[in-house]
Design an enzyme around this catalytic site. Sequence first.
Site, short mmCIF file in Angstrom:
data_model
loop_
_atom_site.label_atom_id
_atom_site.label_comp_id
_atom_site.label_asym_id
_atom_site.label_seq_id
_atom_site.Cartn_x
_atom_site.Cartn_y
_atom_site.Cartn_z
N MET A 1 24.02 7.88 0.95
CA MET A 1 24.24 9.62 1.55
C MET A 1 24.99 9.26 3.07
SD MET A 1 24.07 12.46 0.77
CE MET A 1 23.61 13.02 -0.33
N GLU B 1 0.87 -1.11 0.06
CA GLU B 1 -0.01 -0.43 -0.31
C GLU B 1 1.27 1.28 0.14
OE1 GLU B 1 -0.34 -2.61 2.29
OE2 GLU B 1 -2.41 -2.94 1.98
N LYS C 1 -17.13 -0.60 7.73
CA LYS C 1 -17.40 -1.75 6.57
C LYS C 1 -19.48 -1.59 6.04
CE LYS C 1 -16.69 -6.05 4.85
NZ LYS C 1 -15.98 -7.90 5.40
N PHE D 1 -10.90 -7.04 15.15
CA PHE D 1 -9.32 -7.69 14.10
C PHE D 1 -9.65 -6.70 13.17
CE2 PHE D 1 -8.60 -10.33 10.10
CZ PHE D 1 -7.55 -10.50 10.45
N GLN D 2 -7.79 -6.39 12.60
CA GLN D 2 -7.44 -5.15 11.85
C GLN D 2 -8.15 -3.80 12.08
OE1 GLN D 2 -8.09 -7.27 7.56
NE2 GLN D 2 -6.11 -7.95 7.65
#
Length: 563
Positions: free
Chosen positions: A476, A50, A162, A112-113
Amino acid sequence: MSEMSGAAALMAALEKEKVEYIFGLPGGANLPIYDALVDSKIRHILVRHEQSAAHMADGYARIKRKAGVCFATSGPGATNLVTGIATAYADSSPIIAVTGQVALPMIGKDAFQETDIIGVTNPCTKYAFQPRIASEIPEMVKKSFYIAESGRPGPVLIDIPKDVQQQVTKMDFPEYIKVRGYNPIVDADLSEINKACEMILKAEKPMIMAGGGVILSGAFSELQTLAELLSIPVVTTFKGKGAFPENHPLALGPIGMHGHAEANKMVQEADCILAIGARFSDRTVGRFDEFGKDINVIHFDVDPAEIGKNKSVNAAVIGDVKSSLRTLIKLIPKNFRTNEEISKLWLSRKREIVNYYEESIKDYSREITAKKALKKLREILPADGIVTTEVGQCQMWASLHFDVISPGTFFSSTGLGTMGFGFPASIGAKAARTDVPVVDIAGDGSFNMTENSLAVSVLEELPVIVFLLNNQMLGMVAQWQRTFYNRRYSGVHQKNCPDYCKLAESYGAQAHRVSSMDELDKALKVAVKSNIATVIDIPIDPDEDVYPFVAPGTGLKDMIIGA
Ligand SMILES: Cc1ncc(C[n+]2csc(CCOP(=O)(O)OP(=O)(O)O)c2C)c(N)n1
């Protein structure tokens, strides 16, 4: 009013906003949205992570100058977007991030999540919405685009539970919206433009410092007209690189930590600095107390919060910089010309500094150096080809040695400095401009972070060229350890890197490893002509440093030229 689900309303509202692409990845909490996508005309680009979705949306936005859209599920999908959202926020890039959220009754129950993504992104979004009933969605989408694209652009999040996605209800799609308390200033105060104009006309050695705001507002021709009308040399901030053609006689190139010697020197010799769409970042101006001391500094910016934040100024013109510049140009008397002698003096001073420093900048013995490779890229890439960069030496070499000719064709993660940004962002840029070649100037460390986007570039036929300056180091950081930590290297050797050619080929991309300038020339020509996703692996000396260099905490006068 038509009846539909929240998810379908989201897709319909995005279509009304003329969205062409959605970069995203599905999961449990955005399944209804992905189901609605099946019936949509918008093209979905399935990413492999993502973070890259957000960078792709950002790259698309920077080239199209219109918000890019990314989708993620709740929890880890949403948090994976955060680096991309923060990157877009730091560079004022408009993206709309749509996340799924657990259903309303589950919020606050450690479901969950479940993650409070609004809380997480609060400091790095312009605004975040969470509809509680489906009928709110169309208006929230409209407001999101308005907020993201107007004033100083930036990311907006829409977090949709949802059950709200599933809820079916009557939907009203507004044509116009007003956001209470949000009134970006477009037209600047004429008296301040007058004041700025007087200061510029009175100055003997005025200088323009063009920032990213010039690119965001598309004020390229206004900037050029102004500079030419008054023979004012132009330096750019790193984000403003490409606001002004770098092959123009009045272009001095970038200033700052890794600016051109002539730009850093001459900005100190100016008697009036006109900063346009620039925020006086520490990397650009060095020490705030030294920059523009005892001279007139004028600031044109769309964001009132930027005025006086880092640098107090003598005139401030708040509003869209394109329209402010148009007004300023009209105020300049028709017969006004800067003393020809003055502009000649500027140009000869530029040549003097360039010649002086050309000699003192160290050359490296390898046939391919980063500098030579980048000059070759410029030679082969058409003027309107788009270039993005990763972060590190590769980025700073690009700033120094790759001249942008067509305004607005170069961008990088300048504010946040996000390794792994350039490659997915270049894919987003390609989606915005399929007709031109797009190149990501990369370091191996940065490429490692998002190289799985090769799958997207190949499968979605959004081919870009990865120009990999491969020093097998986190270069760097190694340079800083060489310079400031007495060569005590720590955590910078990229051991066990993949064979980048095999890696690219395993994804179905083309690959070339080059060991001479001649091979580089050929590989670039093939890549540009073929329009197939390509990785060009360019091994360079791990000890090659970036110079000039203004060390953190010091001023532009303390520029270090070479080891
Ligand atoms: C996500 C992230 N992690 C760490 C850093 C710190 N950092 C800045 S430059 C750099 C090294 C970059 O290495 P590479 O991509 O190989 O480019 P090079 O400097 O070698 O050209 C690191 C680790 C960063 N900017 N971004």
